[in-house]
Design a protein around this motif. Sequence first.
Motif, PDB file in Angstrom:
ATOM      1  N   LYS A   1      -8.439  -4.208   2.675  1.00 29.94           N
ATOM      2  CA  LYS A   1      -9.033  -2.871   2.607  1.00 29.94           C
ATOM      3  C   LYS A   1      -8.521  -1.990   3.741  1.00 29.94           C
ATOM      4  O   LYS A   1      -8.328  -0.785   3.576  1.00 29.94           O
ATOM      5  CB  LYS A   1     -10.559  -2.967   2.656  1.00 29.94           C
ATOM      6  CG  LYS A   1     -11.173  -3.550   1.386  1.00 29.94           C
ATOM      7  CD  LYS A   1     -12.673  -3.768   1.546  1.00 29.94           C
ATOM      8  CE  LYS A   1     -13.270  -4.429   0.317  1.00 29.94           C
ATOM      9  NZ  LYS A   1     -14.711  -4.756   0.493  1.00 29.94           N
TER      10      LYS A   1
ATOM     11  N   SER B   1       0.819  -1.204   0.000  1.00 33.49           N
ATOM     12  CA  SER B   1       0.000   0.000   0.000  1.00 33.49           C
ATOM     13  C   SER B   1       0.860   1.264   0.000  1.00 33.49           C
ATOM     14  O   SER B   1       0.620   2.196  -0.769  1.00 33.49           O
ATOM     15  CB  SER B   1      -0.918  -0.014   1.219  1.00 33.49           C
ATOM     16  OG  SER B   1      -1.711   1.147   1.271  1.00 33.49           O
TER      17      SER B   1
ATOM     18  N   TYR C   1      -5.632  -1.948   4.845  1.00 29.94           N
ATOM     19  CA  TYR C   1      -4.329  -1.444   4.404  1.00 29.94           C
ATOM     20  C   TYR C   1      -4.437  -0.520   3.192  1.00 29.94           C
ATOM     21  O   TYR C   1      -3.419  -0.071   2.661  1.00 29.94           O
ATOM     22  CB  TYR C   1      -3.418  -2.618   4.040  1.00 29.94           C
ATOM     23  CG  TYR C   1      -2.761  -3.286   5.234  1.00 29.94           C
ATOM     24  CD1 TYR C   1      -1.665  -2.703   5.881  1.00 29.94           C
ATOM     25  CD2 TYR C   1      -3.206  -4.513   5.695  1.00 29.94           C
ATOM     26  CE1 TYR C   1      -1.053  -3.318   6.954  1.00 29.94           C
ATOM     27  CE2 TYR C   1      -2.604  -5.147   6.782  1.00 29.94           C
ATOM     28  CZ  TYR C   1      -1.521  -4.540   7.404  1.00 29.94           C
ATOM     29  OH  TYR C   1      -0.916  -5.151   8.473  1.00 29.94           O
ATOM     30  N   GLY C   2      -5.657  -0.268   2.717  1.00 26.43           N
ATOM     31  CA  GLY C   2      -5.846   0.618   1.573  1.00 26.43           C
ATOM     32  C   GLY C   2      -5.706  -0.079   0.239  1.00 26.43           C
ATOM     33  O   GLY C   2      -5.402   0.553  -0.780  1.00 26.43           O
TER      34      GLY C   2
END
Length: 584
Positions: free
Chosen positions: A514, A468, A516-517
Motif C-alpha cells: 500500500k 506502481s 507503494y500505491g
Amino acid sequence: MTSARIHVAADAVIHFLSHMGIKSLHNYPGGTIAPLLDACGRFGIKVFTSKHEQGAGYAALAQAKLTGLPGVVAVTSGPGVTNVLTPVADAFFDSIPLLVFTGQVGTGDLTADKPVRQSGFQEVDTPALMKPITKAQFQPKSIADLVAILPKAWQIACEGRRGPVSLDLPMDVQRAAFDDTIEPIAKSARTDSARTDTSNEKFISDLLEAIQTAKQPVIICGNGMATGEHARLLSSIRSYWPAPVSHSLLGVGTLDSEDPGSLGFHGHTGSQLAGKAIADADLLLVLGSRLDVRQTGTLTSEFAKQARIFRVDFDANELEYSRIAYHHGLCSELTPVLQALQQALPGKQIADLAPWQKKIANWRQTLGWPYPTYPGAAPKAVLEYLSEALPQETIVTTGVGAHQHWVARHFRFALPQRRLMTSAGHGTMGYDLPTAIGAAIHSPQSTVLCVAGDGSLQMNIQELGMISELGLKVKILVLDNHRLGLVSQFQLMNWETDTACGNKHSPDFATIAKGYGIKAIHCGVEDEVQAALKAFIAFDGPVLLHLEIDPRHDVVPMLLGGQPTHKMWPYFDVQGNPKEMGDD
C-alpha cells in the motif's frame, strides 16, 4: 524507426539494436553508462529503469523469453557491474540470450597490468568477473573494435546454446565521434540450428526401431523443449506414439499438465509418479535436458537402469560429460529431430501402450500428493484454485523455495500460453518480482501471477515501486510460512535444527504494498481464504495478497541423496501413511 543522426559511438550501438528489433532496454543508471542511455530515446528504444540492477537484469530475462530476441540490460561500472552478476548467471545456466552493456572508466584509466587495485573511480575488471558466467566478454578499446564486436556479440548470444554476452564499454569509446552505422545482421542468427548430417539419420533410424518395440517408454522434456513450436511438434508426435511425458523444472508445460500422459516434473521435488515411470521405463527419450543431479538423484547408475536411453542435446559438452550413461546420443537442435519423427511415425507399427498407460493410471491413483492437513490455507489447494480461475494466457513467475515447487507441481502449465518462469540452474531467491515486471512489460496481453515466499520476495521487494509507477497489472501472491521453508526443511531433516531458517519475523507485506500505491489484501491463518482469493483474482490492476500459511507445510515427498527416483522420502500412500515403495 527514427531518422535521428548518429553523432557518437553510443548512438551507433542503440541504432544497431533498434534495427535488430529491440524496442526496450532495462537499466539502472550511472555516469559511465549515461551516453548509451542518452541515445535510446532518439532511436526508438524505450528505457525501463528498475530500482536495482538485479531487477533490471531479471526484467531483461523475461524480455528474452517473450520476444525471442536477446534481452538487453545496461548498468554502470563498479557496483552496477557487481549487482547485475546474479541475473547474468541465471541467464548463463538457464540458456537465456542476453546482451549485458556495462559502463567503464575511460581506456586511459583502466588498471590493466598495473600493480594497483584500482585506477579509475568505480572501476572493476568486468571481463574477468563476467568470464565464468557468460558465453563471451568484450571490452572494445576503439571505434573499430566496437564496430567489429557488436554484431559478433549478438550472434554469439543467439547461436548454439543461447546465453549472455558481456560488452564493457569504456566512457571514451562511447563518446567518440562517429557518424556511421554498425551494419545490422540477419535476425535469424542461429545459422547452425538445423544439422541434417548422416548422424541424424542413423539416430532417427535407431530411435524408430526402439519406439516400435518399446512397451514402457517415457519422454523427458527439458529446457530446450520449452517453446510453443516444440510443444506443437510433441503433440503431433504423441498422436502417433502416445508415450507419457515427464519434465525438468524448466520443461514444465511442454505437455499440458492436465494431459493424461503428463507425469509432472521429476527429480528432487518432483512427482513420485514420474520417478516410478522413469524407473520402470524400457525406453527413455531425453530431449534438451541436462539430467543434472536434481533430476536424477545421486545414484546415477539407478536412473532409468532398465531403459534404452536416447539423448538429443544442442550442447556437445552436455553429451560428452553426461552424468548418466546413455546408449544413443545426438548433438542437434531439437526442431529437425522432432520434424523427422513427426514425418516418420505415421504408418509405423507401434507396440501397444495401453497396458503401460493403465499401469500409470493406477499409479496416479496411488501416488498422489498426500500432504498432512494443517489449519488454514493449504498451498496445493490455493494454487489449484488460482490455476482454475485465472485466464488461459497466464505467465507465472516464482522465486526459489518451497513455493516454487508447489507451483510447478500444482499449477496447470501448457505452452505457449500457460508458462512458468523460474530460476533453475542458479536457484536465485528474488527472481520472482522483477521477472514478473519484465513479463508484464513484454507480454501485456497476459495475466501475470508472481508467486513468492516471504523470504524470496524481500530480496527484490523494492521493485514494487516499478509496478506502481508503470501501472503493471501484476498479481503478487506471497505465501508466508514464517520460515525459509525449503532450507529449513533440509536443515531439520539432517541436523534437527533450523536456527537460521525457522521462526522468521515477516513484515506486513500488505502495508508495504500500500505504501507503494498497490492494492493489498492480508489473510491470516485463521481468516477466510476464499473471499481473499476471489478479491485477488477480480481486481483489475496491480494487487498483492499476503497469505499466511501454517509453517509446518513442507515439500513432500522429496528425492534425497542416496535414493533412486522411485523411492523418494518419505513415500506415502493416498491415506498419508509412510511406506516403502514396491514394484507394483
